[in-house]
Design a protein around this motif. Structure first.
Motif, PDB file in Angstrom:
ATOM      1  N   MET A   1       0.813  -1.189   0.000  1.00  0.00           N
ATOM      2  CA  MET A   1       0.000   0.000   0.000  1.00  0.00           C
ATOM      3  C   MET A   1       0.866   1.266   0.000  1.00  0.00           C
ATOM      4  O   MET A   1       0.498   2.253  -0.605  1.00  0.00           O
ATOM      5  CB  MET A   1      -0.937  -0.006   1.204  1.00  0.00           C
ATOM      6  CG  MET A   1      -1.784   1.235   1.260  1.00  0.00           C
ATOM      7  SD  MET A   1      -3.124   1.193   2.430  1.00  0.00           S
ATOM      8  CE  MET A   1      -4.426   0.611   1.384  1.00  0.00           C
ATOM      9  N   THR A   2       2.002   1.215   0.656  1.00  0.00           N
ATOM     10  CA  THR A   2       2.891   2.382   0.693  1.00  0.00           C
ATOM     11  C   THR A   2       3.358   2.757  -0.701  1.00  0.00           C
ATOM     12  O   THR A   2       3.412   3.948  -1.039  1.00  0.00           O
ATOM     13  CB  THR A   2       4.104   2.111   1.603  1.00  0.00           C
ATOM     14  OG1 THR A   2       3.639   1.702   2.884  1.00  0.00           O
ATOM     15  CG2 THR A   2       4.951   3.358   1.761  1.00  0.00           C
ATOM     16  N   ASP A   3       3.669   1.767  -1.517  1.00  0.00           N
ATOM     17  CA  ASP A   3       4.113   2.053  -2.887  1.00  0.00           C
ATOM     18  C   ASP A   3       3.024   2.763  -3.684  1.00  0.00           C
ATOM     19  O   ASP A   3       3.309   3.701  -4.438  1.00  0.00           O
ATOM     20  CB  ASP A   3       4.531   0.765  -3.592  1.00  0.00           C
ATOM     21  CG  ASP A   3       5.787   0.151  -3.016  1.00  0.00           C
ATOM     22  OD1 ASP A   3       6.595   0.899  -2.416  1.00  0.00           O
ATOM     23  OD2 ASP A   3       5.974  -1.066  -3.166  1.00  0.00           O
TER      24      ASP A   3
ATOM     25  N   GLU B   1       5.678  -1.344  13.904  1.00  0.00           N
ATOM     26  CA  GLU B   1       6.937  -0.778  13.398  1.00  0.00           C
ATOM     27  C   GLU B   1       6.993  -0.714  11.887  1.00  0.00           C
ATOM     28  O   GLU B   1       7.741   0.070  11.329  1.00  0.00           O
ATOM     29  CB  GLU B   1       8.110  -1.607  13.918  1.00  0.00           C
ATOM     30  CG  GLU B   1       8.282  -1.545  15.413  1.00  0.00           C
ATOM     31  CD  GLU B   1       9.427  -2.414  15.891  1.00  0.00           C
ATOM     32  OE1 GLU B   1      10.257  -2.820  15.067  1.00  0.00           O
ATOM     33  OE2 GLU B   1       9.472  -2.698  17.096  1.00  0.00           O
ATOM     34  N   ASP B   2       6.225  -1.545  11.211  1.00  0.00           N
ATOM     35  CA  ASP B   2       6.262  -1.599   9.747  1.00  0.00           C
ATOM     36  C   ASP B   2       5.024  -0.933   9.147  1.00  0.00           C
ATOM     37  O   ASP B   2       4.518  -1.348   8.120  1.00  0.00           O
ATOM     38  CB  ASP B   2       6.364  -3.063   9.298  1.00  0.00           C
ATOM     39  CG  ASP B   2       6.831  -3.197   7.862  1.00  0.00           C
ATOM     40  OD1 ASP B   2       7.571  -2.315   7.392  1.00  0.00           O
ATOM     41  OD2 ASP B   2       6.454  -4.188   7.211  1.00  0.00           O
ATOM     42  N   SER B   3       4.544   0.122   9.794  1.00  0.00           N
ATOM     43  CA  SER B   3       3.312   0.787   9.370  1.00  0.00           C
ATOM     44  C   SER B   3       3.553   1.672   8.147  1.00  0.00           C
ATOM     45  O   SER B   3       4.688   2.009   7.799  1.00  0.00           O
ATOM     46  CB  SER B   3       2.765   1.643  10.508  1.00  0.00           C
ATOM     47  OG  SER B   3       3.611   2.761  10.721  1.00  0.00           O
ATOM     48  N   ILE B   4       2.470   2.058   7.519  1.00  0.00           N
ATOM     49  CA  ILE B   4       2.555   2.988   6.392  1.00  0.00           C
ATOM     50  C   ILE B   4       3.223   4.287   6.836  1.00  0.00           C
ATOM     51  O   ILE B   4       4.048   4.852   6.115  1.00  0.00           O
ATOM     52  CB  ILE B   4       1.156   3.288   5.820  1.00  0.00           C
ATOM     53  CG1 ILE B   4       0.611   2.056   5.100  1.00  0.00           C
ATOM     54  CG2 ILE B   4       1.190   4.480   4.878  1.00  0.00           C
ATOM     55  CD1 ILE B   4      -0.807   2.221   4.610  1.00  0.00           C
TER      56      ILE B   4
ATOM     57  N   GLU C   1       5.480   4.795   9.206  1.00  0.00           N
ATOM     58  CA  GLU C   1       6.921   4.587   9.338  1.00  0.00           C
ATOM     59  C   GLU C   1       7.587   4.513   7.967  1.00  0.00           C
ATOM     60  O   GLU C   1       8.643   5.111   7.745  1.00  0.00           O
ATOM     61  CB  GLU C   1       7.216   3.315  10.134  1.00  0.00           C
ATOM     62  CG  GLU C   1       6.812   3.390  11.583  1.00  0.00           C
ATOM     63  CD  GLU C   1       7.619   4.405  12.370  1.00  0.00           C
ATOM     64  OE1 GLU C   1       8.821   4.569  12.094  1.00  0.00           O
ATOM     65  OE2 GLU C   1       7.030   5.052  13.249  1.00  0.00           O
ATOM     66  N   ARG C   2       6.989   3.787   7.055  1.00  0.00           N
ATOM     67  CA  ARG C   2       7.575   3.644   5.711  1.00  0.00           C
ATOM     68  C   ARG C   2       7.636   4.978   4.974  1.00  0.00           C
ATOM     69  O   ARG C   2       8.626   5.281   4.317  1.00  0.00           O
ATOM     70  CB  ARG C   2       6.776   2.636   4.894  1.00  0.00           C
ATOM     71  CG  ARG C   2       6.943   1.221   5.357  1.00  0.00           C
ATOM     72  CD  ARG C   2       6.151   0.291   4.502  1.00  0.00           C
ATOM     73  NE  ARG C   2       6.296  -1.082   4.936  1.00  0.00           N
ATOM     74  CZ  ARG C   2       5.882  -2.106   4.226  1.00  0.00           C
ATOM     75  NH1 ARG C   2       5.293  -1.917   3.064  1.00  0.00           N
ATOM     76  NH2 ARG C   2       6.041  -3.328   4.679  1.00  0.00           N
ATOM     77  N   LEU C   3       6.561   5.774   5.075  1.00  0.00           N
ATOM     78  CA  LEU C   3       6.568   7.080   4.408  1.00  0.00           C
ATOM     79  C   LEU C   3       7.603   8.014   5.022  1.00  0.00           C
ATOM     80  O   LEU C   3       8.312   8.723   4.303  1.00  0.00           O
ATOM     81  CB  LEU C   3       5.175   7.713   4.454  1.00  0.00           C
ATOM     82  CG  LEU C   3       4.121   7.070   3.566  1.00  0.00           C
ATOM     83  CD1 LEU C   3       2.751   7.675   3.848  1.00  0.00           C
ATOM     84  CD2 LEU C   3       4.477   7.214   2.086  1.00  0.00           C
ATOM     85  N   MET C   4       7.716   8.008   6.343  1.00  0.00           N
ATOM     86  CA  MET C   4       8.718   8.858   6.991  1.00  0.00           C
ATOM     87  C   MET C   4      10.131   8.428   6.599  1.00  0.00           C
ATOM     88  O   MET C   4      10.993   9.281   6.369  1.00  0.00           O
ATOM     89  CB  MET C   4       8.531   8.842   8.506  1.00  0.00           C
ATOM     90  CG  MET C   4       7.311   9.621   8.945  1.00  0.00           C
ATOM     91  SD  MET C   4       7.151   9.793  10.735  1.00  0.00           S
ATOM     92  CE  MET C   4       6.604   8.151  11.179  1.00  0.00           C
TER      93      MET C   4
END
Length: 49
Positions: free
Chosen positions: A1-3, A29-32, A34-37
């Motif tokens: 979803m992050t992509d 810890e592997d949330s959207i 966190e990934r976006l930041m």
């Protein structure tokens, strides 16, 4: 979803977006968030506004 979110965000870099997702995508810890930041995006929680 992050992509997929990143594709949307890169379509127009001069825009501000309000993105709503289910809670399960925000937890852990592997949330959207966190990934976006990690990718350099500024993430602001609605309760911080």
């Amino acid at each position: 979803m992050t992509d997929e979110l990143e594709k949307l965000l890169n379509e127009s870099e001069d825009q501000t977006y309000f993105i709503l997702v289910g809670y399960a995508h925000l937890a852990g810890e592997d949330s959207i968030l966190e990934r976006l930041m990690e990718r350099g995006y500024e993430v602001i929680s609605v309760n911080e506004v």
